[in-house]
Design a protein around this motif. Structure first.
Motif, PDB file in Angstrom:
ATOM      1  N   MET A   1     -11.316 -20.166   3.731  1.00  0.00           N
ATOM      2  CA  MET A   1     -11.848 -20.379   2.680  1.00  0.00           C
ATOM      3  C   MET A   1     -11.987 -19.294   1.812  1.00  0.00           C
ATOM      4  N   ALA A   2     -12.082 -19.344   0.665  1.00  0.00           N
ATOM      5  CA  ALA A   2     -12.244 -18.400  -0.445  1.00  0.00           C
ATOM      6  C   ALA A   2     -13.551 -18.294  -0.838  1.00  0.00           C
ATOM      7  N   THR A   3     -14.328 -17.272  -1.007  1.00  0.00           N
ATOM      8  CA  THR A   3     -15.547 -17.044  -1.345  1.00  0.00           C
ATOM      9  C   THR A   3     -15.902 -16.888  -2.827  1.00  0.00           C
ATOM     10  N   PRO A   4     -17.048 -17.402  -3.314  1.00  0.00           N
ATOM     11  CA  PRO A   4     -17.164 -17.496  -4.774  1.00  0.00           C
ATOM     12  C   PRO A   4     -16.944 -16.232  -5.467  1.00  0.00           C
ATOM     13  N   MET A   5     -17.401 -15.004  -4.596  1.00  0.00           N
ATOM     14  CA  MET A   5     -17.146 -13.510  -4.988  1.00  0.00           C
ATOM     15  C   MET A   5     -16.036 -13.237  -4.958  1.00  0.00           C
ATOM     16  N   ASN A   6     -15.064 -13.451  -3.946  1.00  0.00           N
ATOM     17  CA  ASN A   6     -13.630 -13.154  -3.860  1.00  0.00           C
ATOM     18  C   ASN A   6     -13.050 -14.354  -3.839  1.00  0.00           C
ATOM     19  N   PRO A   7     -12.597 -15.173  -4.867  1.00  0.00           N
ATOM     20  CA  PRO A   7     -11.699 -16.297  -4.856  1.00  0.00           C
ATOM     21  C   PRO A   7     -10.599 -16.444  -4.166  1.00  0.00           C
ATOM     22  N   GLY A   8      -9.657 -15.181  -3.885  1.00  0.00           N
ATOM     23  CA  GLY A   8      -8.313 -15.085  -3.533  1.00  0.00           C
ATOM     24  C   GLY A   8      -8.278 -14.477  -1.943  1.00  0.00           C
ATOM     25  N   ILE A   9      -9.503 -14.132  -1.390  1.00  0.00           N
ATOM     26  CA  ILE A   9      -9.205 -13.597  -0.152  1.00  0.00           C
ATOM     27  C   ILE A   9     -10.081 -14.540   0.826  1.00  0.00           C
ATOM     28  N   ASN A  10      -9.491 -14.833   2.130  1.00  0.00           N
ATOM     29  CA  ASN A  10      -9.737 -15.587   3.046  1.00  0.00           C
ATOM     30  C   ASN A  10     -10.649 -14.730   3.862  1.00  0.00           C
ATOM     31  N   PRO A  11     -12.183 -15.313   4.030  1.00  0.00           N
ATOM     32  CA  PRO A  11     -13.155 -14.268   4.876  1.00  0.00           C
ATOM     33  C   PRO A  11     -12.831 -14.188   6.361  1.00  0.00           C
ATOM     34  N   GLN A  12     -11.981 -14.900   6.906  1.00  0.00           N
ATOM     35  CA  GLN A  12     -11.574 -15.118   8.354  1.00  0.00           C
ATOM     36  C   GLN A  12     -10.501 -13.882   8.526  1.00  0.00           C
ATOM     37  N   SER A  13      -9.731 -13.499   7.566  1.00  0.00           N
ATOM     38  CA  SER A  13      -8.625 -12.613   7.650  1.00  0.00           C
ATOM     39  C   SER A  13      -8.773 -11.265   7.083  1.00  0.00           C
ATOM     40  N   HIS A  14     -10.088 -11.221   6.344  1.00  0.00           N
ATOM     41  CA  HIS A  14     -10.734  -9.854   5.803  1.00  0.00           C
ATOM     42  C   HIS A  14      -9.529  -9.261   4.974  1.00  0.00           C
ATOM     43  N   GLY A  15      -8.648  -9.951   4.319  1.00  0.00           N
ATOM     44  CA  GLY A  15      -7.735  -9.249   3.362  1.00  0.00           C
ATOM     45  C   GLY A  15      -6.552  -8.850   4.205  1.00  0.00           C
ATOM     46  N   GLU A  16      -6.292  -9.213   5.471  1.00  0.00           N
ATOM     47  CA  GLU A  16      -5.191  -8.779   6.038  1.00  0.00           C
ATOM     48  C   GLU A  16      -4.225  -9.875   6.093  1.00  0.00           C
ATOM     49  N   PRO A  17      -2.898  -9.363   6.069  1.00  0.00           N
ATOM     50  CA  PRO A  17      -1.705 -10.512   5.887  1.00  0.00           C
ATOM     51  C   PRO A  17      -1.838 -11.184   7.117  1.00  0.00           C
ATOM     52  N   PRO A  18      -1.403 -12.570   7.313  1.00  0.00           N
ATOM     53  CA  PRO A  18      -1.418 -13.321   8.351  1.00  0.00           C
ATOM     54  C   PRO A  18      -0.353 -12.890   9.381  1.00  0.00           C
ATOM     55  N   PRO A  19      -0.409 -13.011  10.591  1.00  0.00           N
ATOM     56  CA  PRO A  19       0.398 -12.634  11.902  1.00  0.00           C
ATOM     57  C   PRO A  19       2.096 -13.014  11.419  1.00  0.00           C
ATOM     58  N   ALA A  20       3.015 -12.335  11.872  1.00  0.00           N
ATOM     59  CA  ALA A  20       4.270 -12.861  11.574  1.00  0.00           C
ATOM     60  C   ALA A  20       4.668 -14.007  12.244  1.00  0.00           C
ATOM     61  N   PRO A  21       4.225 -14.456  13.100  1.00  0.00           N
ATOM     62  CA  PRO A  21       4.687 -15.829  13.573  1.00  0.00           C
ATOM     63  C   PRO A  21       4.405 -16.970  12.526  1.00  0.00           C
ATOM     64  N   SER A  22       3.134 -16.902  12.236  1.00  0.00           N
ATOM     65  CA  SER A  22       2.823 -17.945  11.236  1.00  0.00           C
ATOM     66  C   SER A  22       3.499 -17.922   9.867  1.00  0.00           C
ATOM     67  N   ARG A  23       3.647 -16.646   9.403  1.00  0.00           N
ATOM     68  CA  ARG A  23       4.577 -16.317   8.214  1.00  0.00           C
ATOM     69  C   ARG A  23       5.841 -17.052   8.194  1.00  0.00           C
ATOM     70  N   ALA A  24       6.415 -16.680   9.649  1.00  0.00           N
ATOM     71  CA  ALA A  24       8.009 -17.250   9.705  1.00  0.00           C
ATOM     72  C   ALA A  24       7.849 -18.771   9.930  1.00  0.00           C
ATOM     73  N   ARG A  25       6.728 -19.171  10.360  1.00  0.00           N
ATOM     74  CA  ARG A  25       6.661 -20.704  10.518  1.00  0.00           C
ATOM     75  C   ARG A  25       6.756 -21.242   9.326  1.00  0.00           C
ATOM     76  N   ARG A  26       5.737 -20.929   8.223  1.00  0.00           N
ATOM     77  CA  ARG A  26       5.582 -21.187   6.786  1.00  0.00           C
ATOM     78  C   ARG A  26       6.905 -21.276   6.114  1.00  0.00           C
ATOM     79  N   LYS A  27       7.884 -20.166   6.344  1.00  0.00           N
ATOM     80  CA  LYS A  27       8.881 -19.996   5.696  1.00  0.00           C
ATOM     81  C   LYS A  27       9.929 -21.149   6.316  1.00  0.00           C
ATOM     82  N   ILE A  28      10.066 -21.459   7.420  1.00  0.00           N
ATOM     83  CA  ILE A  28      10.869 -22.302   8.104  1.00  0.00           C
ATOM     84  C   ILE A  28      10.606 -23.599   7.512  1.00  0.00           C
TER      85      ILE A  28
END
Length: 117
Positions: A1-28
């Motif tokens: 979820m995006a916070t009001p202070m940082n609308p584009g950053i997910n607080p769970q990820s702390h600004g890190e890109p998602p792991p590769a399997p989930s990126r590949a799954r989304r691409k597929i």
């Protein structure tokens, strides 16, 4: 979820890109095309026409069946003597063709798994 202070950053990820399997799954998932719907509106007239043709054929078949059955004679046909010799020769030809077909089928079946050909 995006916070009001940082609308584009997910607080769970702390600004890190998602792991590769989930990126590949989304691409597929995004790359797979949508399924083609069944063309029922186009197929329905053809199916109705085919059902009508077969229904008409069945109706005519059963309409003419009694008349046709009355014309049949179930007596054995008489074969003249000279024709018996011709039929015997035709039987030998048919037997030769059947044996040839059987030997061809058997050779295909026996060599199917091998690397001979």
């Amino acid at each position: 979820m995006a916070t009001p202070m940082n609308p584009g950053i997910n607080p769970q990820s702390h600004g890190e890109p998602p792991p590769a399997p989930s990126r590949a799954r989304r691409k597929i998932i995004s790359a797979t095309p949508t399924p083609i719907p069944f063309p029922g509106k186009r197929a329905l007239p053809g199916m109705l026409l085919a059902a009508g043709v077969f229904g008409w054929g069945a109706f005519d078949f059963f309409r003419y069946l009694p008349h046709t059955l009355r014309q049949f004679s179930f007596a054995a046909p008489r074969v003249p003597i000279p024709a018996v010799r011709d039929l015997t020769q035709a039987g030998w030809v048919a037997l030769g063709c059947a044996l040839s077909l059987f030997s061809w089928w058997l050779s295909i079946r026996l060599t199917r798994g091998s690397k001979i050909l």
